[in-house]
Design a protein around this motif. Structure first.
Motif, PDB file in Angstrom:
ATOM      1  N   LEU A  12       0.843  -1.199   0.000  1.00 37.56           N
ATOM      2  CA  LEU A  12       0.000   0.000   0.000  1.00 37.56           C
ATOM      3  C   LEU A  12       0.874   1.242   0.000  1.00 37.56           C
ATOM      4  O   LEU A  12       1.915   1.259   0.646  1.00 37.56           O
ATOM      5  N   LYS A  13       0.401   2.262  -0.678  1.00 42.31           N
ATOM      6  CA  LYS A  13       1.134   3.536  -0.652  1.00 42.31           C
ATOM      7  C   LYS A  13       1.096   4.113   0.770  1.00 42.31           C
ATOM      8  O   LYS A  13       0.067   4.063   1.438  1.00 42.31           O
ATOM      9  N   THR A  14       2.228   4.628   1.212  1.00 47.54           N
ATOM     10  CA  THR A  14       2.269   5.265   2.533  1.00 47.54           C
ATOM     11  C   THR A  14       2.978   6.608   2.421  1.00 47.54           C
ATOM     12  O   THR A  14       3.644   6.887   1.419  1.00 47.54           O
ATOM     13  N   ASN A  15       2.849   7.396   3.464  1.00 47.31           N
ATOM     14  CA  ASN A  15       3.649   8.627   3.549  1.00 47.31           C
ATOM     15  C   ASN A  15       4.702   8.527   4.653  1.00 47.31           C
ATOM     16  O   ASN A  15       5.155   9.521   5.182  1.00 47.31           O
ATOM     17  N   PHE A  16       5.101   7.280   5.002  1.00 47.44           N
ATOM     18  CA  PHE A  16       6.164   7.107   5.997  1.00 47.44           C
ATOM     19  C   PHE A  16       7.436   7.799   5.479  1.00 47.44           C
ATOM     20  O   PHE A  16       7.664   7.841   4.263  1.00 47.44           O
ATOM     21  N   PRO A  17       8.278   8.309   6.382  1.00 48.48           N
ATOM     22  CA  PRO A  17       9.548   8.904   5.949  1.00 48.48           C
ATOM     23  C   PRO A  17      10.359   7.911   5.108  1.00 48.48           C
ATOM     24  O   PRO A  17      10.405   6.717   5.428  1.00 48.48           O
ATOM     25  N   ARG A  18      10.952   8.408   4.043  1.00 47.98           N
ATOM     26  CA  ARG A  18      11.764   7.561   3.158  1.00 47.98           C
ATOM     27  C   ARG A  18      13.229   7.610   3.565  1.00 47.98           C
ATOM     28  O   ARG A  18      13.710   8.656   4.003  1.00 47.98           O
ATOM     29  N   PHE A  19      13.932   6.515   3.347  1.00 47.16           N
ATOM     30  CA  PHE A  19      15.369   6.520   3.575  1.00 47.16           C
ATOM     31  C   PHE A  19      16.043   7.256   2.416  1.00 47.16           C
ATOM     32  O   PHE A  19      15.717   7.026   1.258  1.00 47.16           O
ATOM     33  N   ASP A  20      16.990   8.132   2.733  1.00 46.73           N
ATOM     34  CA  ASP A  20      17.674   8.909   1.699  1.00 46.73           C
ATOM     35  C   ASP A  20      19.178   8.606   1.751  1.00 46.73           C
ATOM     36  O   ASP A  20      19.849   8.951   2.725  1.00 46.73           O
ATOM     37  N   PHE A  21      19.689   7.956   0.693  1.00 45.80           N
ATOM     38  CA  PHE A  21      21.110   7.602   0.662  1.00 45.80           C
ATOM     39  C   PHE A  21      22.004   8.842   0.701  1.00 45.80           C
ATOM     40  O   PHE A  21      23.137   8.773   1.155  1.00 45.80           O
ATOM     41  N   ASN A  22      21.487   9.963   0.229  1.00 48.20           N
ATOM     42  CA  ASN A  22      22.300  11.184   0.237  1.00 48.20           C
ATOM     43  C   ASN A  22      22.542  11.703   1.652  1.00 48.20           C
ATOM     44  O   ASN A  22      23.453  12.478   1.890  1.00 48.20           O
ATOM     45  N   LEU A  23      21.697  11.279   2.577  1.00 46.99           N
ATOM     46  CA  LEU A  23      21.830  11.778   3.953  1.00 46.99           C
ATOM     47  C   LEU A  23      22.545  10.762   4.856  1.00 46.99           C
ATOM     48  O   LEU A  23      22.712  10.989   6.046  1.00 46.99           O
ATOM     49  N   CYS A  24      22.942   9.639   4.285  1.00 42.55           N
ATOM     50  CA  CYS A  24      23.561   8.580   5.094  1.00 42.55           C
ATOM     51  C   CYS A  24      24.975   8.348   4.588  1.00 42.55           C
ATOM     52  O   CYS A  24      25.180   7.975   3.439  1.00 42.55           O
ATOM     53  N   SER A  25      25.960   8.586   5.455  1.00 41.20           N
ATOM     54  CA  SER A  25      27.333   8.494   4.965  1.00 41.20           C
ATOM     55  C   SER A  25      27.864   7.067   4.988  1.00 41.20           C
ATOM     56  O   SER A  25      28.700   6.697   4.192  1.00 41.20           O
ATOM     57  N   GLN A  26      27.386   6.248   5.925  1.00 44.95           N
ATOM     58  CA  GLN A  26      27.914   4.876   5.930  1.00 44.95           C
ATOM     59  C   GLN A  26      27.001   3.859   6.610  1.00 44.95           C
ATOM     60  O   GLN A  26      26.242   4.175   7.525  1.00 44.95           O
ATOM     61  N   PHE A  27      27.111   2.644   6.098  1.00 42.83           N
ATOM     62  CA  PHE A  27      26.534   1.470   6.764  1.00 42.83           C
ATOM     63  C   PHE A  27      27.699   0.728   7.379  1.00 42.83           C
ATOM     64  O   PHE A  27      28.707   0.519   6.714  1.00 42.83           O
ATOM     65  N   THR A  28      27.574   0.304   8.646  1.00 39.70           N
ATOM     66  CA  THR A  28      28.655  -0.476   9.235  1.00 39.70           C
ATOM     67  C   THR A  28      28.119  -1.815   9.738  1.00 39.70           C
ATOM     68  O   THR A  28      26.923  -1.972   9.985  1.00 39.70           O
ATOM     69  N   PHE A  29      29.035  -2.766   9.865  1.00 37.03           N
ATOM     70  CA  PHE A  29      28.690  -4.116  10.306  1.00 37.03           C
ATOM     71  C   PHE A  29      29.727  -4.618  11.290  1.00 37.03           C
ATOM     72  O   PHE A  29      30.913  -4.347  11.134  1.00 37.03           O
ATOM     73  N   GLU A  30      29.261  -5.332  12.314  1.00 35.80           N
ATOM     74  CA  GLU A  30      30.182  -5.942  13.287  1.00 35.80           C
ATOM     75  C   GLU A  30      29.672  -7.322  13.648  1.00 35.80           C
ATOM     76  O   GLU A  30      28.476  -7.579  13.591  1.00 35.80           O
ATOM     77  N   ARG A  31      30.613  -8.126  14.106  1.00 37.66           N
ATOM     78  CA  ARG A  31      30.264  -9.432  14.638  1.00 37.66           C
ATOM     79  C   ARG A  31      29.697  -9.224  16.061  1.00 37.66           C
ATOM     80  O   ARG A  31      30.256  -8.437  16.823  1.00 37.66           O
ATOM     81  N   PRO A  32      28.607  -9.898  16.420  1.00 40.36           N
ATOM     82  CA  PRO A  32      28.111  -9.733  17.800  1.00 40.36           C
ATOM     83  C   PRO A  32      29.107 -10.310  18.805  1.00 40.36           C
ATOM     84  O   PRO A  32      29.730 -11.326  18.533  1.00 40.36           O
ATOM     85  N   ASP A  33      29.262  -9.653  19.944  1.00 40.25           N
ATOM     86  CA  ASP A  33      30.207 -10.096  20.964  1.00 40.25           C
ATOM     87  C   ASP A  33      29.502 -11.023  21.957  1.00 40.25           C
ATOM     88  O   ASP A  33      28.746 -10.585  22.821  1.00 40.25           O
TER      89      ASP A  33
END
Ligand code: MN3
Length: 389
Positions: A283-304
């Motif tokens: 369904l169409k929504t007006n939820f906030p969209r993710f914007d790649f221009n506003l996100c500088s990085q995705f990071t990943f770690e192994r759980p401790d």
């Protein structure tokens, strides 16, 4: 133009975080959905407000002490009012209901979910503890009664969305993302003294108290690997947890050719709730969209797993099977309640869970009654460990 009848929805746990967000989804799409029934355990004031706004057929309060107040507050409306846990379990079976959203907290979700399955309903499953405690039973009942379970948990919804259109292509690996919670960067030493107030400040998600503590301790992720096992029919070695603090990638599926599909978006539970209601449509929504221009990085770690032992206990419980996940869940419910009341420290939660898992009687092939007894007994021994702490 002919319009389809509105889908009749029952929300078990309508006053909690998922329940209230589900009502927002229904409000925003009131030509498609109608609230047939709402239930709550204790929050009678909000339940009254919701009933007056959505005018459901029936309203049920778990705690019978609130019955009179609820009944009187709705006496000018044609709403049926019930009280007690048995009534909540019965709501799920009503013939007119198309979708049952199970959004209550913890073990209490088991009985109503079983009833909804036996009535052949579509179940939008937000109560992950149901699958943790009795996944095997739930899955066989679902098949037997031609019910269907649609995941609401954001990770499992992500996986479900990645699997759309994949037909019989088998899953090589599920990659569940975890935010890492508010204590991701805390040292073992710091974890000794963290408080419940600190634990309740989750960086990315707004949720109820119990699940927020579970997120801080990684027990939530532990439950989610068990939930994933049952929902998607995979084994422990096919489930990987990766910490992704931005909480934009909600989870991933790796296929036989090595390709990995991910589902991304802003963290907002309304999306998975709505997808469970409308699947396979969007369904169409007006939820906030993710914007790649506003996100500088995705990071990943192994759980401790040394600082967050709960995740390894969950892997152990999943591999051991039987009633071990039920023991894990019951012990966790008790220690989380004690931590919220500042009776025990953060790391002691894991110590006590480990003790309870060692002490409770293991049953390889539990029946429904075995689960009930395991839950009861584990709560008693866990409380004893807390008292003698
Ligand atoms: Mn989740």
């Amino acid at each position: 133009m002919e319009t389809a009848p509105k889908k009749q929805i029952a929300i078990l746990g309508s006053t909690g975080s998922i329940g209230t967000q589900a009502l927002e989804v229904i409000s925003a799409n009131n030509s498609l959905f109608e609230v047939y029934a709402i239930t709550a355990n204790n929050n009678v004031d909000l339940l009254i407000q919701q009933a007056r706004k959505f005018n459901p057929e029936m309203v049920t309060i778990g705690n019978e002490l609130h019955y009179t107040k609820l009944k009187e507050a709705l006496s000018d409306l044609p709403i049926k009012v019930f009280a007690g846990d048995d009534s909540i379990a019965q709501v799920a079976e009503m013939q007119q209901i198309d979708i049952v959203l199970t959004a209550m907290v913890g073990y209490s979700g088991l009985k109503p979910t079983i009833n909804a399955i036996k009535a052949g309903k579509k179940i939008a499953l937000a109560n992950k503890e149901t699958l943790v405690v009795a996944g095997e039973l739930i899955c066989s009942l679902t098949l037997e009664n031609k019910a269907s379970i649609l995941p609401v948990d954001s990770e499992h919804s992500a996986i479900f969305q990645c699997l759309a259109g994949e037909g019989n292509n088998s899953i090589e690996k599920l990659i569940l993302t975890a935010s890492g919670g508010p204590f991701r960067a805390k040292s073992m030493h710091e974890l000794e003294t963290v408080t419940s107030t600190q634990a309740l400040k989750h960086p990315n998600w707004e949720m109820g108290d119990k699940i927020t503590i579970d997120s801080a301790s990684l027990m939530n992720k532990g439950f989610e690997i068990i939930e994933a096992k049952w929902l998607f029919g995979v084994t422990a070695d096919q489930i990987q947890v990766v910490v992704h603090p931005q909480s934009i990638i909600h989870s991933m599926v790796q296929f036989a050719d090595g390709s990995i599909k991910a589902q991304l978006g802003m963290p907002d539970m309304k999306l998975p709730i709505q997808y469970a209601f409308t699947y396979p449509d969007r369904l169409k929504t007006n939820f906030p969209r993710f914007d790649f221009n506003l996100c500088s990085q995705f990071t990943f770690e192994r759980p401790d797993l040394e600082r967050f032992r709960n995740l390894s206990y969950a892997y152990y419980a999943m591999e051991r099977g039987g009633n071990m996940p039920c023991i894990l869940n019951a012990a966790n419910e008790i220690v989380v309640a004690a931590f919220l009341k500042d009776q025990i420290g953060f790391l002691q939660m894991s110590d006590i869970i480990e003790d309870a898992m060692a002490k409770a009687e293991y049953i390889a092939k539990p029946t429904y009654d075995d689960y009930v007894n395991t839950d009861k007994f584990t709560r008693i021994i866990t409380n004893n460990f807390i008292q003698n702490n």
